[in-house]
Write a protein that holds these residues in place. Structure first.
Motif, PDB file in Angstrom:
ATOM      1  N   THR A  60       0.904  -1.152  -0.023  1.00  0.00           N
ATOM      2  CA  THR A  60      -0.077  -0.115  -0.030  1.00  0.00           C
ATOM      3  C   THR A  60       0.938   1.351   0.163  1.00  0.00           C
ATOM      4  N   ASN A  61       1.681   1.447   1.167  1.00  0.00           N
ATOM      5  CA  ASN A  61       2.495   2.579   1.316  1.00  0.00           C
ATOM      6  C   ASN A  61       4.046   2.422   0.674  1.00  0.00           C
ATOM      7  N   GLY A  62       4.349   1.407   0.079  1.00  0.00           N
ATOM      8  CA  GLY A  62       5.756   1.048  -0.284  1.00  0.00           C
ATOM      9  C   GLY A  62       6.363   0.635   0.901  1.00  0.00           C
ATOM     10  N   ILE A  63       7.677  -0.020   0.676  1.00  0.00           N
ATOM     11  CA  ILE A  63       8.558  -0.619   1.641  1.00  0.00           C
ATOM     12  C   ILE A  63       9.897   0.068   1.650  1.00  0.00           C
ATOM     13  N   TYR A  64      10.219   1.015   0.659  1.00  0.00           N
ATOM     14  CA  TYR A  64      11.409   1.884   0.732  1.00  0.00           C
ATOM     15  C   TYR A  64      11.035   3.213   0.951  1.00  0.00           C
ATOM     16  N   LYS A  65      11.606   3.926   1.743  1.00  0.00           N
ATOM     17  CA  LYS A  65      11.433   5.293   2.285  1.00  0.00           C
ATOM     18  C   LYS A  65      12.277   5.982   1.546  1.00  0.00           C
ATOM     19  N   VAL A  66      12.152   7.154   0.759  1.00  0.00           N
ATOM     20  CA  VAL A  66      13.329   7.950   0.006  1.00  0.00           C
ATOM     21  C   VAL A  66      13.056   9.058   0.300  1.00  0.00           C
ATOM     22  N   ASP A  67      14.551   9.810   0.899  1.00  0.00           N
ATOM     23  CA  ASP A  67      14.505  11.132   1.236  1.00  0.00           C
ATOM     24  C   ASP A  67      15.616  11.747   0.302  1.00  0.00           C
ATOM     25  N   ASP A  94      21.640  11.107  -0.842  1.00  0.00           N
ATOM     26  CA  ASP A  94      20.238  10.790  -0.760  1.00  0.00           C
ATOM     27  C   ASP A  94      19.941   9.611   0.123  1.00  0.00           C
ATOM     28  N   LYS A  95      18.842   9.456   0.602  1.00  0.00           N
ATOM     29  CA  LYS A  95      18.684   8.239   1.717  1.00  0.00           C
ATOM     30  C   LYS A  95      17.571   7.501   1.253  1.00  0.00           C
ATOM     31  N   ILE A  96      18.105   6.156   1.450  1.00  0.00           N
ATOM     32  CA  ILE A  96      16.889   5.221   1.133  1.00  0.00           C
ATOM     33  C   ILE A  96      16.683   4.256   2.504  1.00  0.00           C
ATOM     34  N   THR A  97      15.513   4.203   3.038  1.00  0.00           N
ATOM     35  CA  THR A  97      15.348   3.582   4.490  1.00  0.00           C
ATOM     36  C   THR A  97      14.463   2.572   4.177  1.00  0.00           C
ATOM     37  N   LEU A  98      14.943   1.161   4.346  1.00  0.00           N
ATOM     38  CA  LEU A  98      13.945  -0.251   4.371  1.00  0.00           C
ATOM     39  C   LEU A  98      13.123   0.170   5.594  1.00  0.00           C
ATOM     40  N   ILE A  99      11.512  -0.124   5.482  1.00  0.00           N
ATOM     41  CA  ILE A  99      10.610   0.141   6.690  1.00  0.00           C
ATOM     42  C   ILE A  99      10.250  -0.952   6.895  1.00  0.00           C
ATOM     43  N   GLN A 100      10.362  -2.407   6.465  1.00  0.00           N
ATOM     44  CA  GLN A 100       9.783  -3.676   6.672  1.00  0.00           C
ATOM     45  C   GLN A 100      10.722  -4.741   6.338  1.00  0.00           C
ATOM     46  N   ASP A 101      10.578  -5.928   6.916  1.00  0.00           N
ATOM     47  CA  ASP A 101      11.228  -7.136   6.373  1.00  0.00           C
ATOM     48  C   ASP A 101      10.651  -7.553   4.984  1.00  0.00           C
ATOM     49  N   ILE A 102      11.681  -7.998   4.122  1.00  0.00           N
ATOM     50  CA  ILE A 102      11.341  -8.341   2.588  1.00  0.00           C
ATOM     51  C   ILE A 102      11.933  -9.637   2.465  1.00  0.00           C
ATOM     52  N   VAL A 103      11.408 -10.259   1.468  1.00  0.00           N
ATOM     53  CA  VAL A 103      12.001 -11.525   0.884  1.00  0.00           C
ATOM     54  C   VAL A 103      12.420 -10.842  -0.476  1.00  0.00           C
ATOM     55  N   ALA A 104      13.626 -10.929  -0.888  1.00  0.00           N
ATOM     56  CA  ALA A 104      14.039 -10.511  -1.956  1.00  0.00           C
ATOM     57  C   ALA A 104      14.296 -11.561  -3.333  1.00  0.00           C
ATOM     58  N   VAL A 105      13.459 -11.412  -4.414  1.00  0.00           N
ATOM     59  CA  VAL A 105      13.283 -12.410  -5.424  1.00  0.00           C
ATOM     60  C   VAL A 105      14.227 -11.812  -6.733  1.00  0.00           C
ATOM     61  N   ILE A 119      22.806   6.799   0.806  1.00  0.00           N
ATOM     62  CA  ILE A 119      22.915   5.826   1.859  1.00  0.00           C
ATOM     63  C   ILE A 119      21.816   5.139   2.015  1.00  0.00           C
ATOM     64  N   PHE A 120      21.928   3.611   2.011  1.00  0.00           N
ATOM     65  CA  PHE A 120      20.831   2.495   2.310  1.00  0.00           C
ATOM     66  C   PHE A 120      20.843   2.273   3.756  1.00  0.00           C
ATOM     67  N   ASP A 121      19.637   2.573   4.383  1.00  0.00           N
ATOM     68  CA  ASP A 121      19.730   2.244   6.061  1.00  0.00           C
ATOM     69  C   ASP A 121      18.643   0.928   5.933  1.00  0.00           C
ATOM     70  N   LEU A 122      19.147  -0.060   6.645  1.00  0.00           N
ATOM     71  CA  LEU A 122      18.399  -1.282   7.110  1.00  0.00           C
ATOM     72  C   LEU A 122      17.368  -1.056   7.932  1.00  0.00           C
ATOM     73  N   ASN A 123      17.670  -0.212   9.032  1.00  0.00           N
ATOM     74  CA  ASN A 123      16.672   0.255   9.946  1.00  0.00           C
ATOM     75  C   ASN A 123      16.158  -0.617  10.666  1.00  0.00           C
ATOM     76  N   GLY A 124      17.113  -1.783  11.067  1.00  0.00           N
ATOM     77  CA  GLY A 124      16.669  -2.706  11.837  1.00  0.00           C
ATOM     78  C   GLY A 124      15.898  -3.840  10.957  1.00  0.00           C
TER      79      GLY A 124
END
Length: 211
Positions: A60-67, A94-105, A119-124
């Motif tokens: 719905t809202n996306g899984i990558y936050k981009v600033d 620029d910054k990309i923040t992962l906002i939830q766990d994902i399975v990468a295909v 900057i790519f932030d795993l954010n936990g």
């Protein structure tokens, strides 16, 4: 499907619907790669009765936050997030923040161009690899960090990072889980550029460590 599906080079897995559940507490539902999945969806990984289970959920809202330049947006794929970043080699990344766990295909690969500084932030959060491809192909400037702790990139990849530019690993756990202990053509980092490891944990998972 309540069964561990093994697939590497012999055949491809296409995941469009349904629930995939592991048969025991030590395995994954899919022992190999996922070639393609439903669009505008993400694979949710969770524990049910201590067994790993995959479910497709709609985005719905996306899984990558981009600033970028004071503007925030949300994107569903890594490449869409990278494409929102500037290409002027600014000293302010620029910054990309992962906002939830994902399975990468296999279609989740992100390519950073030579004029990008990101900057790519795993954010936990955790990226679990189920791909015979590459997660990050860096030709510019890329820093991978983890601002919240416990963030990781782990699982099956051909290459987690293919670096031809400037790469800084300042946080997070980066773990490759290849098909066999004879790693062959699988890489944690395939580096032909400039690499700095300053805080990240790099690890090759061996068979004995999976149980």
């Amino acid at each position: 499907i309540n069964k561990t599906i093994s697939n590497y080079a012999s055949w491809k897995m296409y995941y469009y619907d349904g629930v995939l559940a592991a048969t025991d507490t030590t395995t994954e539902p899919i022992d190999g790669g996922i070639a393609e999945m439903a669009t505008d969806a993400v694979i949710k990984s969770e524990k049910v009765n201590n067994k790993t289970q995959y479910t497709l959920i709609a985005l719905t809202n996306g899984i990558y936050k981009v600033d970028v330049n004071g503007t925030t947006s949300y994107k569903n794929t890594l490449q869409e997030a990278i494409d929102m970043c500037t290409t002027n080699s600014s000293t302010t990344p620029d910054k990309i923040t992962l906002i939830q766990d994902i399975v990468a295909v296999e279609n989740e690969k992100g390519v950073i161009s030579e004029n990008q500084n990101i900057i790519f932030d795993l954010n936990g959060n955790t990226i679990t690899g189920k791909t015979m491809g590459t997660m990050f192909e860096n030709g510019g400037m890329l820093e991978i960090k983890d601002s919240s702790g416990d963030g990781q990139i782990v699982g099956l990849f051909n290459k987690i990072i293919d670096n031809k530019g400037t790469l800084v690993l300042s946080g997070g756990n980066i773990k490759l889980d290849p098909p066999t202990d004879t790693i062959g053509a699988h890489y944690i980092i395939d580096n032909s550029g400039e690499l700095t490891i300053a805080g990240a944990n790099i690890e090759l998972i061996k068979k004995a460590d999976r149980n």
